[in-house]
Motif scaffolding. Structure first.
Motif, PDB file in Angstrom:
ATOM      1  N   UNK A  69      -7.922  41.975  67.094  1.00  0.00           N
ATOM      2  CA  UNK A  69      -8.763  40.784  66.962  1.00  0.00           C
ATOM      3  C   UNK A  69      -8.296  39.705  67.933  1.00  0.00           C
ATOM      4  N   UNK A  70      -6.994  39.537  68.018  1.00  0.00           N
ATOM      5  CA  UNK A  70      -6.409  38.551  68.921  1.00  0.00           C
ATOM      6  C   UNK A  70      -6.852  38.801  70.364  1.00  0.00           C
ATOM      7  N   UNK A  71      -6.777  40.066  70.795  1.00  0.00           N
ATOM      8  CA  UNK A  71      -7.140  40.385  72.187  1.00  0.00           C
ATOM      9  C   UNK A  71      -8.640  40.254  72.425  1.00  0.00           C
ATOM     10  N   UNK A  72      -9.436  40.505  71.402  1.00  0.00           N
ATOM     11  CA  UNK A  72     -10.875  40.286  71.538  1.00  0.00           C
ATOM     12  C   UNK A  72     -11.164  38.814  71.802  1.00  0.00           C
ATOM     13  N   UNK A  73     -10.502  37.941  71.046  1.00  0.00           N
ATOM     14  CA  UNK A  73     -10.692  36.499  71.251  1.00  0.00           C
ATOM     15  C   UNK A  73     -10.176  36.076  72.618  1.00  0.00           C
ATOM     16  N   UNK A  94     -21.771  46.469  65.635  1.00  0.00           N
ATOM     17  CA  UNK A  94     -21.620  45.386  64.662  1.00  0.00           C
ATOM     18  C   UNK A  94     -20.199  45.285  64.107  1.00  0.00           C
ATOM     19  N   UNK A  95     -19.316  46.178  64.483  1.00  0.00           N
ATOM     20  CA  UNK A  95     -17.965  46.156  63.932  1.00  0.00           C
ATOM     21  C   UNK A  95     -17.219  44.907  64.393  1.00  0.00           C
ATOM     22  N   UNK A  96     -16.501  44.291  63.453  1.00  0.00           N
ATOM     23  CA  UNK A  96     -15.707  43.117  63.787  1.00  0.00           C
ATOM     24  C   UNK A  96     -15.245  42.402  62.540  1.00  0.00           C
ATOM     25  N   UNK A 123     -16.670  37.697  65.587  1.00  0.00           N
ATOM     26  CA  UNK A 123     -16.675  38.351  66.896  1.00  0.00           C
ATOM     27  C   UNK A 123     -16.950  39.822  66.626  1.00  0.00           C
ATOM     28  N   UNK A 124     -17.822  40.429  67.443  1.00  0.00           N
ATOM     29  CA  UNK A 124     -18.280  41.787  67.169  1.00  0.00           C
ATOM     30  C   UNK A 124     -18.139  42.663  68.417  1.00  0.00           C
ATOM     31  N   UNK A 125     -18.159  43.957  68.183  1.00  0.00           N
ATOM     32  CA  UNK A 125     -18.061  44.901  69.286  1.00  0.00           C
ATOM     33  C   UNK A 125     -19.193  44.698  70.291  1.00  0.00           C
TER      34      UNK A 125
END
Length: 454
Positions: free
Chosen positions: A226-230, A260-262, A345-347
């Motif tokens: 999640x951190x790296x997605x942000x 929709x995963x997140x 935040x989503x895929x």
């Protein structure tokens, strides 16, 4: 950082009351524990309550941010029958430049800083107790910093060129206002610290519980994703495509996976809050975020995203209290119940970030591949346009408009601004103004005056 006590000091811990240490003597409250009672020798139960409070605070920005910035970017109009200012001012019908007391947007600035403060308390509490191991301590801090980075991005995007404070650990001596790009760099630094700590924690189980919104991410490795997605989101705001690609490698990006995963903000019955975007479909609604007609009318025919997100009403939603009467037949239908979670935040966004990062680094074939993943999911066929950077940026922004519509990051407004296209957002139907940014709040300005005189 400001004289607003709730902004500075609210701590969700067993009903801790807000207090102002700057203007009042420290008085022990016999009914509520003080911050020092949890930042020294905290129990595991107290740490858990701090985590729970932080997760709860981290969703407080969503309603105001989505409704206001969604209106700024003409994703929606926010109809409020009881107060015309939401429509008149947020569309710029009566205000062409927001001032320091601009109506109804205080939560975009104040609530994220409350979460940042809560995270600081959690970090301090975990550092100053002997009931957790060194590895467990890293998970508390890594989670807290991940939330801090995300929360600081909210006021940074709203304030833009005004800048924000990143260093707010000491409210009496806060750090300077950093310009937008420096603020983004500061946010990345916090996110990097959180990521490093989560990775260093290893394969241990989290010593705290998160809500179901983090299902699939409730481990140090999951939170690191999640951190790296942000961080990847911030990197494209920095126009650093290579950094975004690097971050995505450690995120939950899956080009072949569920779009929709997140992670999500969760809602429930009181004392929890309900999902603020749920409204009964087809009901006689006077206060509601109303989808902008052009969002639907400018879509590619057959776009599944319109089918999935938009309900066509038999009767129009009408707002007559603004300077210009407005109407739409459309309603947001993404929320089946008033407790449906809200993904932050989503895929699908990560696939679009991947596409943008490849455009920025010149790998146009891979960018088209990612864009086609989105187009195929929307059932609108593969991209047939020119293979040039300008054409692909046009396509990227178009797909982001429909994939990320009315999500709590204000994507459309932020996206069009960062590509210098705010003048392409239509005001034809409302006759309003497209804002560049919000003004620094009066309470923030007053705080510097207060500090200078005490």
């Amino acid at each position: 950082m400001k004289t607003n006590k709730a902004t500075l000091y609210v701590l969700l811990f067993a009903g801790v009351a807000a207090f102002n240490a700057c203007t009042l003597d420290n008085i022990e409250d016999p009914n509520n524990p003080s911050i020092t009672s949890v930042t020294n020798n905290a129990t595991r139960g107290q740490l858990q309550t701090l985590v729970t409070g932080l997760e709860d605070l981290s969703k407080s920005y969503a309603s105001t941010t989505a409704n206001a910035e969604g209106t700024f970017g003409r994703e929606i109009w926010y109809f409020n029958y009881n107060d015309p200012r939401n429509l008149q001012q947020w569309t710029g019908m009566t205000v062409t430049v927001p001032d320091e007391n601009f109506y109804g947007v205080g939560g975009i600035y104040s609530t994220p800083y409350r979460a940042v403060k809560q995270a600081n308390v959690l970090i301090s509490a975990a550092q100053n107790t002997n009931v957790v191991s060194a590895e467990e301590r890293l998970t508390y801090s890594g989670f807290a910093k991940t939330i801090q980075g995300y929360q600081l991005l909210v006021p940074a995007n709203a304030q833009y060129e005004n800048g924000i404070r990143i260093d707010v650990a000491d409210e009496n001596h806060p750090g300077p206002f950093l310009p937008y790009q420096e603020a983004l760099a500061g946010i990345q630094k916090i996110l990097q610290e959180g990521f490093d700590e989560l990775r260093q924690a290893g394969n241990i189980s989290l010593p705290f519980q998160l809500t179901s919104g983090y299902n699939g991410f409730n481990s140090p490795a999951g939170l690191a994703q999640v951190n790296r997605a942000l961080a990847a989101r911030v990197a494209v705001y920095q126009k650093d495509g290579q950094a975004a690609l690097n971050y995505l490698k450690d995120s939950f990006l899956d080009l072949n996976g569920d779009l929709d995963r997140g992670p999500a903000h969760v809602y429930g019955a009181p004392p929890e809050s309900y999902n603020p975007f749920y409204y009964v479909l087809g009901a006689d609604l006077r206060t509601v975020p109303a989808p902008h007609p052009q969002f639907v009318e400018e879509a590619i025919p057959g776009d599944k995203r319109i089918k999935d997100k938009i309900f066509i009403r038999e009767t129009e939603l009408i707002n007559t209290v603004g300077k210009v009467p407005l109407a739409t037949r459309y309603q947001d239908k993404r929320w089946p119940t008033n407790t449906t979670p809200l993904k932050f935040i989503r895929n699908e966004e990560l696939v679009l970030i991947y596409a943008e990062a490849n455009i920025l680094t010149g790998n146009l074939d891979e960018a088209i591949h990612a864009i086609n993943i989105i187009r195929q999911a929307a059932e609108i066929g593969d991209y047939q346009g020119d293979k040039t950077v300008p054409a692909l940026i046009d396509e990227l922004l178009f797909q982001r408009r429909y994939s990320l519509w009315f999500e709590p990051a204000g994507h459309r407004w932020v996206d069009m601004r960062r590509y210098d296209r705010l003048d392409q957002i239509s005001t034809e139907l409302d006759g309003g103004t497209i804002f560049k940014q919000l003004a620094r709040p009066e309470n923030e300005n007053n705080w510097d005056i207060y500090v200078a005189n005490h």
